[in-house]
Design a protein around this motif. Structure first.
Motif, PDB file in Angstrom:
ATOM      1  N   ILE A 190       0.627  12.292   0.632  1.00 45.35           N
ATOM      2  CA  ILE A 190       1.679  12.468   1.644  1.00 45.35           C
ATOM      3  C   ILE A 190       1.167  12.086   3.025  1.00 45.35           C
ATOM      4  CG2 ILE A 190       2.960  14.255   2.900  1.00 45.35           C
ATOM      5  CD1 ILE A 190       3.542  15.591   0.276  1.00 45.35           C
ATOM      6  N   VAL A 191      -0.044  12.563   3.319  1.00 46.41           N
ATOM      7  CA  VAL A 191      -0.611  12.254   4.648  1.00 46.41           C
ATOM      8  C   VAL A 191      -0.829  10.748   4.786  1.00 46.41           C
ATOM      9  CG1 VAL A 191      -2.625  12.598   6.126  1.00 46.41           C
ATOM     10  CG2 VAL A 191      -1.659  14.525   4.877  1.00 46.41           C
ATOM     11  N   THR A 192      -1.407  10.164   3.751  1.00 42.26           N
ATOM     12  CA  THR A 192      -1.688   8.715   3.783  1.00 42.26           C
ATOM     13  C   THR A 192      -0.385   7.932   3.920  1.00 42.26           C
ATOM     14  OG1 THR A 192      -3.491   9.178   2.258  1.00 42.26           O
ATOM     15  CG2 THR A 192      -2.915   6.863   2.559  1.00 42.26           C
ATOM     16  N   GLU A 193       0.610   8.359   3.126  1.00 42.27           N
ATOM     17  CA  GLU A 193       1.904   7.685   3.171  1.00 42.27           C
ATOM     18  C   GLU A 193       2.499   7.766   4.582  1.00 42.27           C
ATOM     19  OE1 GLU A 193       2.835   6.013   0.761  1.00 42.27           O
ATOM     20  OE2 GLU A 193       4.994   5.961   0.464  1.00 42.27           O
ATOM     21  N   PHE A 194       2.401   8.964   5.137  1.00 39.19           N
ATOM     22  CA  PHE A 194       2.932   9.168   6.493  1.00 39.19           C
ATOM     23  C   PHE A 194       2.255   8.215   7.488  1.00 39.19           C
ATOM     24  CE2 PHE A 194       2.900  11.632  10.535  1.00 39.19           C
ATOM     25  CZ  PHE A 194       4.271  11.698  10.730  1.00 39.19           C
ATOM     26  N   CYS A 195       0.908   8.140   7.417  1.00 42.62           N
ATOM     27  CA  CYS A 195       0.153   7.271   8.328  1.00 42.62           C
ATOM     28  C   CYS A 195       0.532   5.809   8.106  1.00 42.62           C
ATOM     29  CB  CYS A 195      -1.349   7.457   8.113  1.00 42.62           C
ATOM     30  SG  CYS A 195      -1.906   9.113   8.507  1.00 42.62           S
ATOM     31  N   ALA A 196       0.596   5.433   6.821  1.00 37.50           N
ATOM     32  CA  ALA A 196       0.891   4.035   6.508  1.00 37.50           C
ATOM     33  C   ALA A 196       2.280   3.648   6.985  1.00 37.50           C
ATOM     34  CB  ALA A 196       0.782   3.817   5.000  1.00 37.50           C
ATOM     35  N   VAL A 197       3.228   4.554   6.819  1.00 36.96           N
ATOM     36  CA  VAL A 197       4.593   4.263   7.271  1.00 36.96           C
ATOM     37  C   VAL A 197       4.620   4.097   8.785  1.00 36.96           C
ATOM     38  CG1 VAL A 197       6.914   5.276   7.499  1.00 36.96           C
ATOM     39  CG2 VAL A 197       5.733   5.330   5.322  1.00 36.96           C
ATOM     40  N   ILE A 198       3.859   4.929   9.463  1.00 42.17           N
ATOM     41  CA  ILE A 198       3.803   4.819  10.936  1.00 42.17           C
ATOM     42  C   ILE A 198       3.223   3.469  11.334  1.00 42.17           C
ATOM     43  CG2 ILE A 198       2.560   5.697  12.955  1.00 42.17           C
ATOM     44  CD1 ILE A 198       3.007   8.499  11.851  1.00 42.17           C
ATOM     45  N   VAL A 199       2.144   3.078  10.637  1.00 43.09           N
ATOM     46  CA  VAL A 199       1.513   1.788  10.960  1.00 43.09           C
ATOM     47  C   VAL A 199       2.476   0.649  10.683  1.00 43.09           C
ATOM     48  CG1 VAL A 199      -0.355   0.216  10.316  1.00 43.09           C
ATOM     49  CG2 VAL A 199      -0.810   2.652  10.585  1.00 43.09           C
ATOM     50  N   VAL A 200       3.169   0.743   9.562  1.00 44.81           N
ATOM     51  CA  VAL A 200       4.101  -0.334   9.208  1.00 44.81           C
ATOM     52  C   VAL A 200       5.223  -0.447  10.239  1.00 44.81           C
ATOM     53  CG1 VAL A 200       5.880  -1.007   7.522  1.00 44.81           C
ATOM     54  CG2 VAL A 200       3.650  -0.285   6.736  1.00 44.81           C
ATOM     55  N   SER A 201       5.738   0.709  10.641  1.00 51.28           N
ATOM     56  CA  SER A 201       6.893   0.678  11.544  1.00 51.28           C
ATOM     57  C   SER A 201       6.506   0.579  13.018  1.00 51.28           C
ATOM     58  CB  SER A 201       7.745   1.932  11.315  1.00 51.28           C
ATOM     59  OG  SER A 201       6.928   3.070  11.478  1.00 51.28           O
ATOM     60  N   PHE A 258       0.836  -1.195   0.000  1.00 48.01           N
ATOM     61  CA  PHE A 258       0.000   0.000   0.000  1.00 48.01           C
ATOM     62  C   PHE A 258       0.881   1.260   0.000  1.00 48.01           C
ATOM     63  CE2 PHE A 258      -2.569   3.262   2.217  1.00 48.01           C
ATOM     64  CZ  PHE A 258      -3.622   3.336   1.309  1.00 48.01           C
ATOM     65  N   VAL A 259       1.940   1.200   0.825  1.00 45.85           N
ATOM     66  CA  VAL A 259       2.902   2.315   0.853  1.00 45.85           C
ATOM     67  C   VAL A 259       3.473   2.541  -0.550  1.00 45.85           C
ATOM     68  CG1 VAL A 259       5.180   3.016   1.704  1.00 45.85           C
ATOM     69  CG2 VAL A 259       3.494   2.063   3.280  1.00 45.85           C
ATOM     70  N   GLU A 260       3.799   1.450  -1.217  1.00 49.50           N
ATOM     71  CA  GLU A 260       4.346   1.516  -2.575  1.00 49.50           C
ATOM     72  C   GLU A 260       3.349   2.155  -3.536  1.00 49.50           C
ATOM     73  OE1 GLU A 260       6.767  -2.022  -4.101  1.00 49.50           O
ATOM     74  OE2 GLU A 260       4.957  -2.100  -5.335  1.00 49.50           O
ATOM     75  N   LEU A 261       2.078   1.757  -3.396  1.00 54.49           N
ATOM     76  CA  LEU A 261       1.030   2.275  -4.270  1.00 54.49           C
ATOM     77  C   LEU A 261       0.833   3.782  -4.053  1.00 54.49           C
ATOM     78  CD1 LEU A 261      -1.297   1.505  -6.295  1.00 54.49           C
ATOM     79  CD2 LEU A 261      -2.784   1.446  -4.303  1.00 54.49           C
ATOM     80  N   VAL A 262       0.827   4.175  -2.776  1.00 51.10           N
ATOM     81  CA  VAL A 262       0.620   5.600  -2.472  1.00 51.10           C
ATOM     82  C   VAL A 262       1.813   6.424  -2.978  1.00 51.10           C
ATOM     83  CG1 VAL A 262       0.361   7.292  -0.611  1.00 51.10           C
ATOM     84  CG2 VAL A 262      -0.873   5.136  -0.503  1.00 51.10           C
ATOM     85  N   ALA A 263       3.011   5.886  -2.849  1.00 45.93           N
ATOM     86  CA  ALA A 263       4.203   6.589  -3.362  1.00 45.93           C
ATOM     87  C   ALA A 263       4.100   6.760  -4.875  1.00 45.93           C
ATOM     88  CB  ALA A 263       5.463   5.804  -3.000  1.00 45.93           C
ATOM     89  N   LEU A 264       3.612   5.697  -5.519  1.00 45.35           N
ATOM     90  CA  LEU A 264       3.425   5.763  -6.979  1.00 45.35           C
ATOM     91  C   LEU A 264       2.393   6.833  -7.331  1.00 45.35           C
ATOM     92  CD1 LEU A 264       4.715   4.123  -9.260  1.00 45.35           C
ATOM     93  CD2 LEU A 264       2.722   2.620  -9.227  1.00 45.35           C
ATOM     94  N   CYS A 265       1.344   6.882  -6.547  1.00 42.46           N
ATOM     95  CA  CYS A 265       0.288   7.882  -6.762  1.00 42.46           C
ATOM     96  C   CYS A 265       0.856   9.299  -6.594  1.00 42.46           C
ATOM     97  CB  CYS A 265      -0.842   7.622  -5.769  1.00 42.46           C
ATOM     98  SG  CYS A 265      -2.109   8.888  -5.804  1.00 42.46           S
ATOM     99  N   PHE A 266       1.661   9.480  -5.550  1.00 41.20           N
ATOM    100  CA  PHE A 266       2.256  10.804  -5.305  1.00 41.20           C
ATOM    101  C   PHE A 266       3.185  11.215  -6.470  1.00 41.20           C
ATOM    102  CE2 PHE A 266       5.771  13.421  -3.818  1.00 41.20           C
ATOM    103  CZ  PHE A 266       5.083  14.505  -3.276  1.00 41.20           C
ATOM    104  N   ALA A 267       3.983  10.234  -6.881  1.00 41.37           N
ATOM    105  CA  ALA A 267       4.925  10.529  -7.978  1.00 41.37           C
ATOM    106  C   ALA A 267       4.161  10.906  -9.241  1.00 41.37           C
ATOM    107  CB  ALA A 267       5.810   9.317  -8.240  1.00 41.37           C
ATOM    108  N   THR A 268       3.080  10.185  -9.524  1.00 39.81           N
ATOM    109  CA  THR A 268       2.279  10.481 -10.720  1.00 39.81           C
ATOM    110  C   THR A 268       1.701  11.891 -10.632  1.00 39.81           C
ATOM    111  OG1 THR A 268       1.673   8.160 -10.771  1.00 39.81           O
ATOM    112  CG2 THR A 268       0.387   9.635 -12.156  1.00 39.81           C
ATOM    113  N   ALA A 269       1.121  12.197  -9.472  1.00 42.00           N
ATOM    114  CA  ALA A 269       0.514  13.527  -9.314  1.00 42.00           C
ATOM    115  C   ALA A 269       1.570  14.625  -9.438  1.00 42.00           C
ATOM    116  CB  ALA A 269      -0.182  13.608  -7.947  1.00 42.00           C
TER     117      ALA A 269
END
Lengths: 428, 521
Positions: B252-263, B198-209
């Motif tokens: 960015i917000v989603t990525e931040f949350c997801a990274v926190i959950v993962v770690s 999911f983190v990977e997908l959100v990063a891809l989404c951010f990069a695309t945007a």
């Protein structure tokens, strides 16, 4: 001051001789050894060469003299070989003033002159108003081998100063652009000079106008009528001095200078034919003019139409001040002259002298033509196709001139490469 | 000799060597070189050298002095041919001396044909250089630099061909990772693996945007829209960019949350509702959104590049000298020709080879080096040869052997080389003397034209003086020929010397003494 030197142009022959001797030695070829005699021959020629004497007399001629502003003026240099030997290579550079542009030909030449012979070359310059002092030319003479050189600056006979003044050159005739301006004959008999017709005698007619010859033949009294003239006044408007501070190229007269010249020629012609002429320009103030002149409310010169000597002097002084003003650079000039229409005499014809490089010209001419005046526009063309910007300016000017013609003005578009009189006499 | 020549603009072409004298010198040089080559029976190689020299000068004129991209491109192509022609000229000088096909062992080759090639080359180059008034230092050196730029693409192509990166392990790894990125495989029991994907997908989404945000900003949408619609276009563009900005912020917000959950060791995914986890897994491993994002990134980057390229080419500021677009394009074209033509060329070479040995040698060569590398190498060799020739001219000028009238100096040197070749080839001595005199006559005319161009210019009156000097120079040359023939007559009258070394010493001593005397004067 004369300088002499050796050119050393055959020094390379030394290398050629060395190469030939070396290769000849390596390959044992006598042909190359003997071949080395050729570069040695050149070296010998260079060795015996001496700087030649500059035995020339130079005469300079400038035509026409004096020249009118913008007029193509031909400078001719004649060099006579007064020595006993042929001068095979005489290089000469005439001392043209730096501010004087050379329009055609070149002030530099390389001539070959036999003893007693005269060789010449010519070039054209385009002066602005003023005096141009030519310096003596630089002359460089080489012998046939060109192995030595003598450079000197000999004195020149003939003309050394080019005078360019506003009152030089031809005056335009009345048949062209000025045909409808100023005093005009009307198809009506009355007072005048030229015979028109005869009519029945009325008591009280001047006895000097009685056709006595007809009375002797027929016994009937008749009175001679002369062609009447409509005496109108002419006002010359010098417009757009500020926008006219552009020229065909570096050193060439600006449109403003050419405008003043054209205005001067028009005024001269009109005065010569007995017209009453006035002048209006918004480019200077009365304080700039050497003699007192009438002004408008903005203290700008407004010389009312007149045919007397005082008016002529005022106009001349105003032109002199305008010439000085064009050399001062750009001036802030109002595009719409103050109180122009209020001050113009009701029956006055207008000769507008303008570069036609801005919108205000079209507006001014349309307004003038709307009051049923004869309007003649004299406009020097200094545009060309050298750059995109100049091309655009040229097209814009053409459109402006079309607008002036559409408004009913007679437009004299003066190609400044040719005389003003030709353009004015061709314009209708 | 400087003085004012008045105001006004004088074109730079005015100060070039005067044309009538330069043309006379050029004609004299060509006639002299080819005439001497005819007498040495090497006229064909002389012609080949002359044509190559002319082509090299045209290349320098096109590549080194012209800023038009088309001219530079044409010059780049011509340089390849010129280089190969140059090599061919020297090969021809060798081939004319051995039987065809060349079969070892070879005897000692004569120097004269090679000198004749050099003479033709120098004359051809000098004639065009003189007529175009090229500067060997600046123009030839700059040409060499640009030709090196042309060679960049073929060199890279050979490197790629030899290295084969597309078949390497690294390339395979990159391809596998890319495939995994756009088509992830969902593990059977992979709840824990959902969040990293999911983190990977959100990063891809951010990069695309982000890429699309920049691309939309750079696209000249508003500039190309009609004046009446510009306000609407600006509004649409700003709205799109605002939307993309929001997407980036959310990502960015989603990525931040997801990274926190993962770690985080406190928050566990097992505590999330099953539907949420199922949805997360479905979204994280769905290939379509990932492919969409990748396509978006590709479109964004392509748009940026195209816009940048178009703006750069259209800009008045952009000049070919700033970026070697034309040389690189020519290099690419030459490489494309090699890609298309190397196999047919190899087949044709094999067909044309008559002997088994030659066929075996060619097959071994193709197997070892490869036909593509061989053909591209040939192109590179041509380019390098042309560049070296240009650099050579610059160097000769740099060491002071060429002066300001370098064109006619080169042309005269060509005739001089031909005269030396004639002397070595045992052509009659008067002919050699005439050849040497011709070379010096060419140099004389060249110097005269150059000084006349610099002091008077082409616009000045000079025709009669040029004719007088041309005739006077010819008389001088004839006089020196007479001196040479007189010397020959004297030498022939001298008694035979006992040995060649003695003869050389006897002749060299007076000549050397005279030279020293004149040189030190």
């Amino acid at each position: 001051m004369t300088a002499t030197s050796l050119t050393g142009r055959f020094d390379g022959a030394t290398l050629a001789a060395v190469i030939l001797v070396t290769i000849g030695t390596v390959f044992g070829e006598p042909a190359l050894f003997v071949g080395a005699a050729v570069p040695l021959g050149y070296l010998l020629v260079g060795w015996i060469a001496t700087p030649p004497a500059v035995d020339v007399s130079i005469d300079r001629d400038i035509d026409p003299a004096p020249a009118a502003p913008g007029e193509r003026t031909t400078v001719t240099l004649r060099l006579k070989n007064v020595g006993d030997a042929t001068l095979t290579d005489v290089r000469i550079i005439d001392g043209v003033p730096t501010e004087l542009p050379v329009d055609a030909g070149s002030p530099r030449a390389c001539l070959s002159i036999r003893p007693g012979e005269t060789a010449s070359f010519a070039y054209d310059v385009v002066p602005s108003q003023g005096a141009y002092e030519f310096t003596p030319p630089i002359v460089r003479v080489r012998p046939l081998s060109s192995a030595a050189v003598t450079t000197t600056r000999p004195s020149v006979t003939g003309t050394t100063t080019l005078i360019c003044q506003r009152n030089a050159g031809d005056v335009p005739q009345l048949q062209g652009a000025l045909q409808r301006v100023g005093t005009q004959p009307v198809d009506r008999g009355g007072e005048g000079i030229e015979f028109h017709s005869t009519r029945e005698y009325h008591p009280g007619d001047d006895v000097r106008r009685v056709d006595w010859r007809g009375f002797a033949k027929t016994g009937n009294l008749a009175t001679i009528q002369f062609t009447e003239t409509s005496a109108t006044e002419t006002v010359v408007l010098v417009h757009g001095i500020g926008t006219g501070q552009v020229s065909r190229g570096p050193g060439y007269p600006t449109a403003s200078e050419l405008m003043i010249y054209a205005a001067d020629r028009v005024v001269t012609r009109l005065f010569a034919t007995g017209n009453e002429v006035g002048l209006r320009t918004g480019s200077i103030t009365a304080a700039d003019i050497a003699v007192p002149v009438p002004t408008n409310t903005d203290d700008q010169p407004w010389i009312p139409p007149g045919a007397d000597e005082a008016t002529r002097r005022q106009i001349d002084a105003t032109f002199d001040s305008l010439v000085a003003a064009t050399r001062d650079g750009d001036r802030n000039v109002p595009t719409h002259p103050c109180g122009l229409h209020e001050r113009l005499p009701p029956n006055a014809d207008i000769v507008l002298v303008t570069p036609a490089l801005d919108e205000s010209t079209g507006e001014l001419v349309e307004t003038l033509c709307a009051t049923d005046r004869h309007v003649v526009v004299v406009t020097p063309d200094i545009t060309n196709l050298d750059t995109i910007g100049k091309t655009v300016t040229r097209i814009e000017r053409r459109l402006t001139l079309a607008r002036l013609r559409a408004a009913g003005a007679t437009v004299c578009d003066w190609d400044t490469r040719f005389p003003l009189t030709r353009a004015m006499e061709a314009a209708t | 000799m400087t003085n004012s020549s008045g105001g006004g603009e004088i074109p730079a072409t005015n100060w070039q060597p005067t044309l009538p004298t330069t043309a006379t010198a050029a004609i004299a040089a060509i006639v002299g070189t080819l005439g001497l080559a005819t007498l040495t029976s090497d006229v064909l190689v002389a012609l080949l050298g002359t044509v190559t020299g002319i082509a090299l000068a045209v290349t320098v004129a096109a590549v080194g002095t012209d800023d038009s991209r088309l001219t530079v491109a044409a010059g780049g192509l011509l340089a390849t041919i010129t280089g190969l022609g140059l090599l061919g000229s020297f090969a021809a000088a060798a081939i004319v001396q051995v039987a065809w096909p060349p079969t070892p062992p070879f005897g000692t080759l004569a120097v004269a044909p090679f000198l004749i090639v050099g003479a033709g080359l120098t004359t051809g180059f000098g004639v065009v250089t003189a007529l175009r008034d090229l500067s060997p230092t600046r123009d030839a050196g700059y040409t060499a630099l640009r030709l090196l730029s042309v060679g960049f693409v073929p060199v890279v192509a050979i490197a790629v061909d030899r290295w084969q990166p597309l078949n390497s392990a690294g390339a395979e790894l990159i391809a596998a990772r890319f495939d995994q990125l756009i088509r992830p495989v969902q593990p059977m029991s992979g709840v824990a693996a959902a969040l990293p994907k999911f983190v990977e997908l959100v990063a891809l989404c951010f990069a695309t945007a982000a890429v699309l945000y920049v691309a939309v900003g750079r696209l000249p949408i508003v500039e190309l829209t009609r004046e009446s619609n510009r306000q609407s276009a600006t509004y649409v563009r700003d709205s799109i960019r605002q939307g993309l900005r929001m997407v980036m912020a959310v990502a960015i917000v989603t990525e931040f949350c997801a990274v926190i959950v993962v770690s985080s060791s406190v928050i566990s995914l097992d505590e999330f509702p099953a539907d949420v986890v199922g949805g997360l897994l479905a979204v994280s491993y769905a290939p379509f959104p990932r492919q969409l994002f990748v396509v978006g990134i590709a479109i964004g980057i392509a748009s940026l590049l195209v816009v940048r390229l178009v703006r750069m080419l259209a800009s008045r500021q952009f000049r070919p000298t700033y970026l070697p677009i034309a040389p690189l394009a020519v290099g690419s074209l030459l490489t494309a020709v090699a890609v298309v033509g190397h196999e047919p060329a190899a087949a044709a070479m094999l067909e044309q080879s008559t002997s088994d040995t030659a066929q075996r040698m060619l097959r071994d060569l193709f197997a070892t080096v490869g036909s593509f590398a061989l053909l591209t190498g040939g192109i590179l060799l041509g380019l390098a040869t042309a560049a070296c020739a240009a650099v050579g001219v610059s160097l000769v000028h740099a060491v002071g052997l060429l002066g300001r009238d370098s064109g006619t100096q080169l042309a005269g040197s060509g005739v001089f080389l031909a005269a030396i070749a004639a002397g070595i080839s045992n052509v009659s001595i008067p002919v050699v003397i005439i050849g040497v005199a011709t070379s010096l006559y060419v140099l004389d005319l060249g110097e005269f034209a150059t000084t006349l161009g610099q002091e008077v210019g082409r616009a000045g009156t000079s025709r009669r003086a040029e004719i007088v000097h041309g005739a006077g120079g010819a008389v001088l040359a004839v006089g020196t020929v007479g001196l040479g023939i007189g010397t020959l007559a004297i030498v022939n009258r001298l008694p035979q010397l006992p040995a060649p070394p003695t003869a050389v010493a006897v002749v060299a001593a007076p000549v050397g003494t005279l030279l020293l005397f004149l040189a030190t004067r």
